[in-house]
Design an enzyme around this catalytic site. Structure first.
Site, PDB file in Angstrom:
ATOM      1  N   TYR A 139       0.724  -1.108   0.033  1.00 29.28           N
ATOM      2  CA  TYR A 139      -0.121   0.034   0.057  1.00 29.28           C
ATOM      3  C   TYR A 139       0.705   1.351  -0.131  1.00 29.28           C
ATOM      4  O   TYR A 139       0.639   2.115  -0.935  1.00 29.28           O
ATOM      5  CB  TYR A 139      -0.971   0.112   1.251  1.00 29.28           C
ATOM      6  CG  TYR A 139      -1.547   1.290   1.535  1.00 29.28           C
ATOM      7  CD1 TYR A 139      -2.495   1.852   0.506  1.00 29.28           C
ATOM      8  CD2 TYR A 139      -1.316   1.914   2.665  1.00 29.28           C
ATOM      9  CE1 TYR A 139      -3.202   3.037   0.774  1.00 29.28           C
ATOM     10  CE2 TYR A 139      -1.738   3.476   2.907  1.00 29.28           C
ATOM     11  CZ  TYR A 139      -2.941   3.735   1.975  1.00 29.28           C
ATOM     12  OH  TYR A 139      -3.315   5.009   2.209  1.00 29.28           O
ATOM     13  N   ARG A 278       0.081  -6.166  16.818  1.00 31.72           N
ATOM     14  CA  ARG A 278      -0.448  -6.511  15.248  1.00 31.72           C
ATOM     15  C   ARG A 278       0.952  -6.233  14.241  1.00 31.72           C
ATOM     16  O   ARG A 278       1.587  -5.109  14.737  1.00 31.72           O
ATOM     17  CB  ARG A 278      -1.360  -5.361  15.250  1.00 31.72           C
ATOM     18  CG  ARG A 278      -1.995  -5.569  13.699  1.00 31.72           C
ATOM     19  CD  ARG A 278      -3.331  -4.615  13.756  1.00 31.72           C
ATOM     20  NE  ARG A 278      -2.786  -3.163  13.512  1.00 31.72           N
ATOM     21  CZ  ARG A 278      -3.459  -2.278  13.151  1.00 31.72           C
ATOM     22  NH1 ARG A 278      -4.837  -2.262  12.904  1.00 31.72           N
ATOM     23  NH2 ARG A 278      -3.204  -0.887  13.107  1.00 31.72           N
TER      24      ARG A 278
HETATM   25  N1  UDP Z   1      -5.314  -0.160  17.581  1.00 30.37           N
HETATM   26  C1  UDP Z   1      -5.737  -1.260  18.723  1.00 30.37           C
HETATM   27  N2  UDP Z   1      -6.863  -2.017  18.685  1.00 30.37           N
HETATM   28  C2  UDP Z   1      -7.655  -1.817  17.561  1.00 30.37           C
HETATM   29  C3  UDP Z   1      -7.280  -1.063  16.282  1.00 30.37           C
HETATM   30  C4  UDP Z   1      -6.098  -0.385  16.674  1.00 30.37           C
HETATM   31  O1  UDP Z   1      -4.890  -1.326  19.703  1.00 30.37           O
HETATM   32  O2  UDP Z   1      -8.714  -2.457  17.490  1.00 30.37           O
HETATM   33  C5  UDP Z   1      -4.117   0.327  17.707  1.00 30.37           C
HETATM   34  C6  UDP Z   1      -3.110  -0.031  16.500  1.00 30.37           C
HETATM   35  O3  UDP Z   1      -2.292  -1.065  16.964  1.00 30.37           O
HETATM   36  C7  UDP Z   1      -2.269   1.507  16.484  1.00 30.37           C
HETATM   37  C8  UDP Z   1      -3.473   2.423  16.568  1.00 30.37           C
HETATM   38  O4  UDP Z   1      -4.597   1.604  17.472  1.00 30.37           O
HETATM   39  O5  UDP Z   1      -1.272   1.486  17.195  1.00 30.37           O
HETATM   40  C9  UDP Z   1      -4.276   3.069  15.751  1.00 30.37           C
HETATM   41  O6  UDP Z   1      -4.488   1.855  14.806  1.00 30.37           O
HETATM   42  P1  UDP Z   1      -5.489   2.234  13.169  1.00 30.37           P
HETATM   43  O7  UDP Z   1      -5.668   0.818  12.662  1.00 30.37           O
HETATM   44  O8  UDP Z   1      -6.579   2.869  14.020  1.00 30.37           O
HETATM   45  O9  UDP Z   1      -4.668   3.002  12.465  1.00 30.37           O
HETATM   46  P2  UDP Z   1      -3.106   2.887  11.788  1.00 30.37           P
HETATM   47  O10 UDP Z   1      -2.287   3.507  12.484  1.00 30.37           O
HETATM   48  O11 UDP Z   1      -3.120   1.213  11.745  1.00 30.37           O
HETATM   49  O12 UDP Z   1      -3.211   3.344  10.476  1.00 30.37           O
END
Ligand code: UDP
Length: 321
Positions: A139, A278
């Site tokens: 991406y 993750r």
């Molecule tokens: N996150 C989390 N639980 C969730 C979704 C996201 O702990 O159910 C954490 C994720 O690991 C990251 C932050 O929240 O540190 C923001 O994640 P999001 O998927 O919203 O956006 P990204 O940073 O991946 O674009």
């Protein structure tokens, strides 16, 4: 001025369409509704159902337009790892088609939806536009490839700005009603944590990161602030110039801090479950937004609580319908 908004049935594109209309622009939306929603295209916009993969649809949609906001793209990091060819095709080839049709139609103003994912794992925080670009996902790689295509196109006169988004959040109450995130599956933190209930807790992806409270830090920006910057970008385009500008709030919030803002907004405790990290998550991503301040005279207005409360209000409005 009529603006073509590609991807105007999606979360960010629908807010752009509404805010452009509210500020007196005419808008044409081109969207194939593969991930967007037809009912998110606000009244007042001319809607063309079609894809950026079709040069015919693009040529048709561009007629009468003077500028383009290009949002149409595949945007899930995880999916891009599984389907890199699809991402390359839609994001890179789709933009090549767009640039070709813009040139044929003599339309030379472009604001492009780029991403912080072009930088990859940061070496320095906050991340400025001069940071090295080393995307960690297909991406991010496709968006970086598009930024490079646009730089080339600017050499023949295109006036362009790529806006590199950090974490876009919140919802926008337009005169057409609430416009909010409606992803399926929803992976983003704020909508997911507002959905959490006693039976269904929010998963925190790791509490052993090298940060102040052990949870990941991100830079959240309200979607209305984001689109405000796009409209300023449109007004600051210069022929033959491609500028790349970060959009975030300039402040980092940990997952635990976002949860505590949400607890305040909801007025109740949010059940959490700590799970493993993750894959692909960096510990800290925060934007240096000084260039946006200088080049666009822009600064964000809305804080994390407003992002949470607008998301919550829009979900409630949807539920009451
Ligand atoms: N996150 C989390 N639980 C969730 C979704 C996201 O702990 O159910 C954490 C994720 O690991 C990251 C932050 O929240 O540190 C923001 O994640 P999001 O998927 O919203 O956006 P990204 O940073 O991946 O674009």
């Amino acid at each position: 001025m009529r603006v073509l908004v590609t991807g105007g049935a999606g979360y960010i594109g629908s807010v752009a369409t509404a805010m452009l209309l509210e500020r007196g622009f005419d808008v044409t939306v081109l969207d194939d509704c593969s991930t967007g929603h037809r009912d998110a295209v606000v009244a007042g916009a001319k809607f063309i159902e079609g894809s950026v993969s079709s040069e015919e649809s693009l040529a048709f949609a561009l007629s009468g337009c003077e500028a383009v906001f290009h949002f149409a793209a595949k945007s899930l990091v995880g999916e891009s790892v599984e389907k890199p060819d699809l991402y390359f095709d839609v994001n890179v080839n789709g933009t090549k088609n767009l640039l070709k049709q813009m040139s044929l139609a003599k339309i030379s103003k472009l604001v492009f939806s780029s991403t912080a994912a072009t930088y990859g794992e940061p070496e320095v925080i906050p991340i400025s536009e001069s940071a090295k670009t080393d995307p960690t996902s297909p991406y991010g790689a496709t968006k970086l490839a598009v930024d490079k295509l646009i730089t080339e196109e600017a050499k023949s006169g295109l006036a362009a700005i790529s806006l590199r988004y950090f974490n876009v959040a919140g919802a926008y109450k337009s005169k057409f009603g609430w416009l909010a995130e409606r992803h399926n599956p929803e992976t983003h933190l704020i909508p997911n944590l507002l959905r959490s209930t006693v039976d269904n807790s929010i998963k925190i992806f790791g509490d052993d990161w090298p940060t102040k409270d052990g949870t990941c830090i991100r830079d959240y920006i309200h979607v209305a602030d984001l689109i405000d910057a796009h409209i300023l970008a449109l007004e600051n385009l210069a022929p033959g110039k491609h500028q790349i500008i970060n959009l975030g709030s300039g402040s980092g919030y940990s997952v635990a801090e976002v949860i505590s803002a949400a607890t305040k907004v909801l007025g109740r405790a949010i059940p959490v479950e700590i799970t493993s990290r993750r894959s692909g998550d960096p510990a800290v991503l925060v934007a240096d937004i000084s260039l946006a301040g200088q080049a666009l005279k822009w600064r964000p207005k809305f804080d994390i609580e407003k992002m949470v409360s607008d998301t919550w209000e829009s979900a409630n409005a949807q539920y009451r319908k």
